[in-house]
Motif scaffolding. Structure first.
Motif, PDB file in Angstrom:
ATOM      1  N   LEU A  82      32.628  39.181  71.291  1.00 37.63           N
ATOM      2  CA  LEU A  82      32.268  38.091  71.882  1.00 37.63           C
ATOM      3  C   LEU A  82      32.891  38.776  73.781  1.00 37.63           C
ATOM      4  CD1 LEU A  82      32.708  34.436  70.279  1.00 37.63           C
ATOM      5  CD2 LEU A  82      30.558  35.501  71.464  1.00 37.63           C
ATOM      6  N   GLN A  83      34.795  39.425  73.552  1.00 36.78           N
ATOM      7  CA  GLN A  83      35.256  39.390  74.391  1.00 36.78           C
ATOM      8  C   GLN A  83      34.821  40.802  74.760  1.00 36.78           C
ATOM      9  OE1 GLN A  83      38.252  41.596  72.555  1.00 36.78           O
ATOM     10  NE2 GLN A  83      39.912  39.899  72.855  1.00 36.78           N
ATOM     11  N   GLN A  84      33.796  41.884  74.446  1.00 31.96           N
ATOM     12  CA  GLN A  84      33.043  42.672  74.732  1.00 31.96           C
ATOM     13  C   GLN A  84      31.759  42.327  75.879  1.00 31.96           C
ATOM     14  OE1 GLN A  84      32.131  45.703  72.408  1.00 31.96           O
ATOM     15  NE2 GLN A  84      29.994  46.616  73.382  1.00 31.96           N
ATOM     16  N   PHE A  85      31.297  41.045  75.166  1.00 32.39           N
ATOM     17  CA  PHE A  85      30.243  40.528  75.628  1.00 32.39           C
ATOM     18  C   PHE A  85      30.815  39.580  77.144  1.00 32.39           C
ATOM     19  CE2 PHE A  85      27.770  35.862  76.244  1.00 32.39           C
ATOM     20  CZ  PHE A  85      26.933  36.469  76.897  1.00 32.39           C
ATOM     21  N   ARG A  86      31.556  38.983  77.123  1.00 30.53           N
ATOM     22  CA  ARG A  86      31.999  38.100  78.071  1.00 30.53           C
ATOM     23  C   ARG A  86      32.510  38.877  78.678  1.00 30.53           C
ATOM     24  NH1 ARG A  86      30.679  34.245  78.816  1.00 30.53           N
ATOM     25  NH2 ARG A  86      31.494  33.682  76.873  1.00 30.53           N
ATOM     26  N   ALA A 137      28.010  47.683  67.945  1.00 28.98           N
ATOM     27  CA  ALA A 137      29.711  47.976  68.564  1.00 28.98           C
ATOM     28  C   ALA A 137      30.838  48.141  67.925  1.00 28.98           C
ATOM     29  CB  ALA A 137      29.384  47.814  70.582  1.00 28.98           C
ATOM     30  N   GLN A 138      30.680  46.888  67.325  1.00 32.17           N
ATOM     31  CA  GLN A 138      32.076  46.477  66.592  1.00 32.17           C
ATOM     32  C   GLN A 138      31.698  46.494  65.657  1.00 32.17           C
ATOM     33  OE1 GLN A 138      35.136  45.634  68.092  1.00 32.17           O
ATOM     34  NE2 GLN A 138      34.349  45.728  69.885  1.00 32.17           N
ATOM     35  N   ALA A 139      30.678  46.184  65.307  1.00 34.45           N
ATOM     36  CA  ALA A 139      30.048  46.410  63.619  1.00 34.45           C
ATOM     37  C   ALA A 139      30.398  47.956  62.922  1.00 34.45           C
ATOM     38  CB  ALA A 139      29.009  46.280  63.332  1.00 34.45           C
ATOM     39  N   SER A 140      29.812  48.867  64.316  1.00 34.40           N
ATOM     40  CA  SER A 140      30.367  50.469  63.997  1.00 34.40           C
ATOM     41  C   SER A 140      31.696  51.084  64.026  1.00 34.40           C
ATOM     42  CB  SER A 140      28.778  51.066  65.236  1.00 34.40           C
ATOM     43  OG  SER A 140      29.384  52.444  65.579  1.00 34.40           O
ATOM     44  N   LYS A 141      32.377  50.149  64.435  1.00 36.69           N
ATOM     45  CA  LYS A 141      33.466  50.944  64.442  1.00 36.69           C
ATOM     46  C   LYS A 141      34.493  50.330  63.298  1.00 36.69           C
ATOM     47  CE  LYS A 141      35.315  49.767  69.412  1.00 36.69           C
ATOM     48  NZ  LYS A 141      36.109  48.787  70.292  1.00 36.69           N
ATOM     49  N   ILE A 142      33.713  49.273  62.823  1.00 30.67           N
ATOM     50  CA  ILE A 142      34.592  48.740  61.041  1.00 30.67           C
ATOM     51  C   ILE A 142      33.868  49.706  60.032  1.00 30.67           C
ATOM     52  CG2 ILE A 142      33.760  46.967  59.237  1.00 30.67           C
ATOM     53  CD1 ILE A 142      34.684  44.848  61.271  1.00 30.67           C
ATOM     54  N   SER A 143      32.001  50.261  60.011  1.00 29.28           N
ATOM     55  CA  SER A 143      31.839  51.510  59.850  1.00 29.28           C
ATOM     56  C   SER A 143      32.328  52.132  59.565  1.00 29.28           C
ATOM     57  CB  SER A 143      30.377  50.960  59.746  1.00 29.28           C
ATOM     58  OG  SER A 143      29.999  50.137  59.565  1.00 29.28           O
ATOM     59  N   GLY A 144      32.526  53.063  60.745  1.00 29.74           N
ATOM     60  CA  GLY A 144      33.789  54.471  61.408  1.00 29.74           C
ATOM     61  C   GLY A 144      34.958  54.354  59.911  1.00 29.74           C
ATOM     62  N   GLN A 145      35.901  52.037  60.444  1.00 26.06           N
ATOM     63  CA  GLN A 145      36.478  52.723  59.524  1.00 26.06           C
ATOM     64  C   GLN A 145      36.815  52.518  57.446  1.00 26.06           C
ATOM     65  OE1 GLN A 145      38.151  48.783  61.315  1.00 26.06           O
ATOM     66  NE2 GLN A 145      38.475  49.487  63.118  1.00 26.06           N
ATOM     67  N   THR A 146      36.316  51.925  57.590  1.00 25.90           N
ATOM     68  CA  THR A 146      35.591  51.849  55.986  1.00 25.90           C
ATOM     69  C   THR A 146      35.002  53.268  55.626  1.00 25.90           C
ATOM     70  OG1 THR A 146      34.585  50.253  56.145  1.00 25.90           O
ATOM     71  CG2 THR A 146      33.732  51.215  54.229  1.00 25.90           C
TER      72      THR A 146
END
Length: 302
Positions: A106-110, A283-292
């Motif tokens: 939502l930060q990115q969206f805003r 984009a945010q989900a991709s970051k979490i996937s990369g961290q995992t």
């Protein structure tokens, strides 16, 4: 009354209150009650009711055409171009998404859509599916439905979340032994995520000593950290590694995952604000996937 009209249209298409309930996330009794209240308001019956099915009566067939027109007009009013379009969106999200990557998205969206308004509804996946299908929500971030989707809905995958075994510190690290010796806090079997756990246990012949059943992985995590038992939960979106008093166990037999994504109405995706939100969530989900993946790679070298 709009909600009752939507239920009427779905029940008419399915010719079954039970099938309509499955599609809408309602019980058969709730569908029957809504139809009865609509009939009371209109002053005439809509269906001929039989033992195992329902069919439209003559008045119902005429009412169905009018109901469809009313719903089209109502949906058109919500999309009215005569009013300033600030990209307002009604979205739903399961609790783990709201507590993890939704705020950053939502930060990115805003930053891209500063004037857009967003209403966020909580709920479990079955409820959110029904609300998107009935046009109460524009889109929902949820667990992928097992059943086929209506042609006016689109599924956009975001992240595959891995399940892990969790236990209090000092408990056995062998999953079968753990389940034999410790109370099991079960991920609710009425939810798609809990059904995955239930199938996994049955496929591997693992018995459990069930003591509680909850639908919130984060709450289950807290219960285990307090020493109340062990569990199997999706572990990428809740702070498993950061929670004190927790041991993490791998699951024998290969990875167990649930797919989380966006269920959206196709008509909504044409709006710039909706597409911006989809891009931000992805984009945010991709970051979490990369961290995992990086955590898994480090663990494999230990």
């Amino acid at each position: 009354m709009i909600r009752y009209l939507r239920t009427f249209v779905v029940a008419a298409e399915a010719e079954s209150f039970s099938a309509a309930g499955n599609r809408l996330g309602l019980t058969q009794s709730a569908v029957s009650t809504q139809i009865r209240r609509l009939e009371d308001e209109l002053g005439f019956a809509l269906f001929d009711r039989k033992a195992k099915s329902v069919t439209l009566c003559e008045e119902g067939r005429h009412a169905l055409e009018q109901a469809a027109q009313i719903l089209d007009l109502f949906d058109g009013m919500k999309r009215q171009r005569g009013f300033p379009d600030r990209g307002g969106l009604n979205i739903g999200a399961i609790s783990t998404v709201q507590a993890s990557f939704l705020p950053k998205a939502l930060q990115q969206f805003r930053r891209v859509q500063p004037a857009a308004s967003i209403n966020i509804a909580p709920g479990v996946s079955a409820e959110l599916l029904a609300k998107v299908d009935s046009h109460e929500l524009d889109m929902a971030v949820m667990i992928k439905p097992r059943l086929g989707l209506p042609p006016d809905l689109k599924w956009i995958p975001l992240i595959s979340e891995h399940y892990v075994g969790i236990a209090p510190k000092g408990a056995p690290t062998d999953l079968p032994e753990l389940l034999r010796t410790h109370p099991f806090i079960r991920y609710d079997r009425r939810s798609p995520g809990g059904q995955l756990v239930d199938r996994y246990l049955k496929q591997h012949g693992l018995s459990t000593m069930d003591t509680m059943e909850l639908d919130e992985p984060s709450v289950i995590l807290n219960m285990v950290s307090e020493g109340l038992g062990c569990s199997i939960i999706p572990g990428d979106l809740v702070p498993v590694k950061q929670t004190r008093g927790i041991s993490v166990l791998g699951l024998p037999g290969g990875p167990l995952v649930r797919e989380i994504g966006i269920l959206a109405r196709l008509a909504v995706l044409d709006r710039p604000s909706a597409q911006t939100l989809v891009d931000s969530l992805a984009a945010q989900a991709s970051k979490i996937s990369g961290q995992t993946k990086r955590r898994a790679a480090r663990a494999s070298h230990l």
